[in-house]
Design a protein around this motif. Structure first.
Motif, PDB file in Angstrom:
ATOM      1  N   THR A 198      14.518   4.363  -8.718  1.00 17.59           N
ATOM      2  CA  THR A 198      15.165   4.661  -7.449  1.00 17.59           C
ATOM      3  C   THR A 198      14.585   3.759  -6.361  1.00 17.59           C
ATOM      4  O   THR A 198      13.403   3.437  -6.374  1.00 17.59           O
ATOM      5  N   GLY A 199      15.425   3.353  -5.427  1.00 20.79           N
ATOM      6  CA  GLY A 199      14.952   2.541  -4.311  1.00 20.79           C
ATOM      7  C   GLY A 199      14.959   1.055  -4.612  1.00 20.79           C
ATOM      8  O   GLY A 199      15.319   0.607  -5.705  1.00 20.79           O
ATOM      9  N   ASN A 200      14.547   0.282  -3.614  1.00 25.57           N
ATOM     10  CA  ASN A 200      14.546  -1.174  -3.715  1.00 25.57           C
ATOM     11  C   ASN A 200      13.298  -1.687  -4.429  1.00 25.57           C
ATOM     12  O   ASN A 200      12.337  -0.942  -4.661  1.00 25.57           O
ATOM     13  N   VAL A 201      13.312  -2.970  -4.744  1.00 25.49           N
ATOM     14  CA  VAL A 201      12.136  -3.624  -5.314  1.00 25.49           C
ATOM     15  C   VAL A 201      10.973  -3.499  -4.332  1.00 25.49           C
ATOM     16  O   VAL A 201      11.152  -3.608  -3.109  1.00 25.49           O
ATOM     17  N   LEU A 202       9.775  -3.256  -4.864  1.00 22.07           N
ATOM     18  CA  LEU A 202       8.582  -3.075  -4.037  1.00 22.07           C
ATOM     19  C   LEU A 202       7.556  -4.166  -4.315  1.00 22.07           C
ATOM     20  O   LEU A 202       7.390  -4.594  -5.460  1.00 22.07           O
ATOM     21  N   PHE A 203       6.852  -4.601  -3.269  1.00 21.98           N
ATOM     22  CA  PHE A 203       5.677  -5.454  -3.398  1.00 21.98           C
ATOM     23  C   PHE A 203       4.450  -4.584  -3.123  1.00 21.98           C
ATOM     24  O   PHE A 203       4.294  -4.059  -2.017  1.00 21.98           O
ATOM     25  N   HIS A 204       3.599  -4.432  -4.116  1.00 23.55           N
ATOM     26  CA  HIS A 204       2.355  -3.672  -3.925  1.00 23.55           C
ATOM     27  C   HIS A 204       1.178  -4.635  -3.933  1.00 23.55           C
ATOM     28  O   HIS A 204       0.962  -5.354  -4.911  1.00 23.55           O
ATOM     29  N   ILE A 205       0.426  -4.651  -2.825  1.00 25.22           N
ATOM     30  CA  ILE A 205      -0.744  -5.520  -2.714  1.00 25.22           C
ATOM     31  C   ILE A 205      -1.907  -4.868  -3.455  1.00 25.22           C
ATOM     32  O   ILE A 205      -2.295  -3.737  -3.147  1.00 25.22           O
ATOM     33  N   LYS A 206      -2.449  -5.578  -4.425  1.00 22.62           N
ATOM     34  CA  LYS A 206      -3.521  -5.016  -5.233  1.00 22.62           C
ATOM     35  C   LYS A 206      -4.774  -4.761  -4.400  1.00 22.62           C
ATOM     36  O   LYS A 206      -5.093  -5.498  -3.464  1.00 22.62           O
ATOM     37  N   GLU A 207      -5.490  -3.711  -4.789  1.00 21.57           N
ATOM     38  CA  GLU A 207      -6.704  -3.315  -4.083  1.00 21.57           C
ATOM     39  C   GLU A 207      -7.811  -4.358  -4.199  1.00 21.57           C
ATOM     40  O   GLU A 207      -8.768  -4.347  -3.417  1.00 21.57           O
ATOM     41  N   THR A 208      -7.700  -5.262  -5.145  1.00 18.64           N
ATOM     42  CA  THR A 208      -8.695  -6.334  -5.302  1.00 18.64           C
ATOM     43  C   THR A 208      -8.480  -7.478  -4.317  1.00 18.64           C
ATOM     44  O   THR A 208      -9.295  -8.406  -4.254  1.00 18.64           O
ATOM     45  N   SER A 209      -7.394  -7.432  -3.557  1.00 20.44           N
ATOM     46  CA  SER A 209      -7.102  -8.489  -2.585  1.00 20.44           C
ATOM     47  C   SER A 209      -8.048  -8.396  -1.390  1.00 20.44           C
ATOM     48  O   SER A 209      -8.623  -7.336  -1.104  1.00 20.44           O
ATOM     49  N   THR A 210      -8.191  -9.511  -0.674  1.00 21.31           N
ATOM     50  CA  THR A 210      -8.935  -9.533   0.587  1.00 21.31           C
ATOM     51  C   THR A 210      -8.161 -10.388   1.578  1.00 21.31           C
ATOM     52  O   THR A 210      -7.616 -11.433   1.210  1.00 21.31           O
ATOM     53  N   ASN A 211      -8.089  -9.925   2.815  1.00 14.41           N
ATOM     54  CA  ASN A 211      -7.373 -10.665   3.857  1.00 14.41           C
ATOM     55  C   ASN A 211      -8.362 -11.093   4.938  1.00 14.41           C
ATOM     56  O   ASN A 211      -8.895 -10.246   5.659  1.00 14.41           O
ATOM     57  N   PRO A 212      -8.668 -12.387   5.056  1.00 12.39           N
ATOM     58  CA  PRO A 212      -8.112 -13.500   4.268  1.00 12.39           C
ATOM     59  C   PRO A 212      -8.910 -13.728   2.983  1.00 12.39           C
ATOM     60  O   PRO A 212      -9.914 -13.057   2.748  1.00 12.39           O
ATOM     61  N   GLY A 213      -8.454 -14.682   2.182  1.00  8.48           N
ATOM     62  CA  GLY A 213      -9.252 -15.126   1.053  1.00  8.48           C
ATOM     63  C   GLY A 213      -8.611 -15.003  -0.310  1.00  8.48           C
ATOM     64  O   GLY A 213      -8.708 -15.910  -1.130  1.00  8.48           O
ATOM     65  N   TYR A 214      -7.942 -13.862  -0.586  1.00 10.67           N
ATOM     66  CA  TYR A 214      -7.403 -13.675  -1.934  1.00 10.67           C
ATOM     67  C   TYR A 214      -6.238 -12.699  -1.865  1.00 10.67           C
ATOM     68  O   TYR A 214      -6.339 -11.624  -1.264  1.00 10.67           O
ATOM     69  N   PHE A 215      -5.126 -13.083  -2.498  1.00  7.69           N
ATOM     70  CA  PHE A 215      -3.893 -12.289  -2.448  1.00  7.69           C
ATOM     71  C   PHE A 215      -3.415 -12.015  -3.868  1.00  7.69           C
ATOM     72  O   PHE A 215      -3.226 -12.941  -4.658  1.00  7.69           O
ATOM     73  N   ALA A 216      -3.247 -10.743  -4.211  1.00  7.28           N
ATOM     74  CA  ALA A 216      -2.750 -10.362  -5.537  1.00  7.28           C
ATOM     75  C   ALA A 216      -1.749  -9.229  -5.372  1.00  7.28           C
ATOM     76  O   ALA A 216      -1.935  -8.339  -4.534  1.00  7.28           O
ATOM     77  N   LEU A 217      -0.688  -9.260  -6.159  1.00  5.02           N
ATOM     78  CA  LEU A 217       0.327  -8.216  -6.040  1.00  5.02           C
ATOM     79  C   LEU A 217       0.972  -7.930  -7.380  1.00  5.02           C
ATOM     80  O   LEU A 217       0.887  -8.727  -8.323  1.00  5.02           O
ATOM     81  N   VAL A 218       1.622  -6.760  -7.444  1.00  5.82           N
ATOM     82  CA  VAL A 218       2.517  -6.428  -8.545  1.00  5.82           C
ATOM     83  C   VAL A 218       3.880  -6.130  -7.941  1.00  5.82           C
ATOM     84  O   VAL A 218       3.988  -5.651  -6.805  1.00  5.82           O
TER      85      VAL A 218
END
Length: 247
Positions: free
Chosen positions: A149-169
């Motif tokens: 149900t609903g639209n496609v989602l971008f989930h930012i992984k908890e291992t990411s850091t802003n700035p420096g490292y970006f990870a998503l599912v």
């Protein structure tokens, strides 16, 4: 050359039915087993990287499984299957509809199912409990369109850091599609994210401002534009709804 009414009607039927026919697939024989959890749902530590979301997978209600050969280096994460067991006196004819959220191996199995998924194989509560005594059961399965149900989602992984490292599912991918690539726009060009593990795509040193993404899925020739940007103040654990819904 003019077509008779009969041939015209047949052609119309083929055109109308073609999308449905694309989803047709024969069942494959295999085996399935299950694992235990305290509440019957899946585990938040599944190898796909879905985290807490992976315990229930939207309206699938915890009917999830670890897969072996269907894992496909993580491309199988989030794909959906119909699984039917082959013990006639116990098994429901529809079986279980479930989502692949983990990598798992059993005794010549393709599915290691959550308790809630495995219980759906039986005709009733008694049958399901009897099936559990088998431990591992013969099954047949086929891939089916996902119906989140609903639209496609971008989930930012908890291992990411802003700035420096970006990870998503990427979540809520409907239909029969694999997420095959994700790109990020930086300094006037599109740059590929790396498939880190499972369904997780990452990018070191992302732009300091807004993040513009696009992704590609199997079965579609063009890149999918989510029609949103990730705001510059994004934080690990945030989830952003896109404006697209796949079919």
């Amino acid at each position: 050359m003019e077509l008779s009414f009969k041939h015209q009607l047949g052609l119309v039927c083929v055109i109308l039915l073609f999308p449905a026919l694309c989803y047709c697939q024969e069942y494959t024989k295999s085996r399935a087993t299950f694992y235990s959890t305290s509440d019957g749902y899946g585990t938040p530590t599944g190898a796909c990287g879905f985290g807490e979301y992976g315990r229930k997978m939207n309206w699938y209600g915890g009917r999830v499984a670890g897969v072996s050969g269907l894992w496909r280096n993580g491309a199988g994460c989030g794909t959906c299957y119909q699984v039917r067991c082959l013990v006639p006196e116990l098994c429901d004819t529809n079986g279980a509809y479930l989502v692949a959220t983990d990598q798992g191996y059993g005794d010549r199995t393709d599915f290691v199912m959550s308790p809630r998924a495995f219980l759906k194989l039986g005709r009733n509560e008694y049958s399901s409990e009897e099936l559990k005594k088998y431990g591992t059961v013969d099954i047949e399965y086929k891939r089916v369109p996902c119906t989140y149900t609903g639209n496609v989602l971008f989930h930012i992984k908890e291992t990411s850091t802003n700035p420096g490292y970006f990870a998503l599912v990427i979540l809520n991918v409907n239909g029969i599609h694999d997420v095959t690539a994700v790109e990020l726009y930086q300094m006037g060009q599109w740059k590929s994210l790396n498939r880190n593990s499972g369904a997780v795509f990452d990018f070191p040193n992302p732009p300091s401002g807004e993040i513009r993404l696009r992704f590609r899925v199997s079965g579609m020739s063009d890149w999918v534009d989510p029609m949103i940007v990730i705001p510059s103040n994004w934080q690990p654990g945030n989830t952003y709804a896109t404006k697209v819904q796949l079919k």
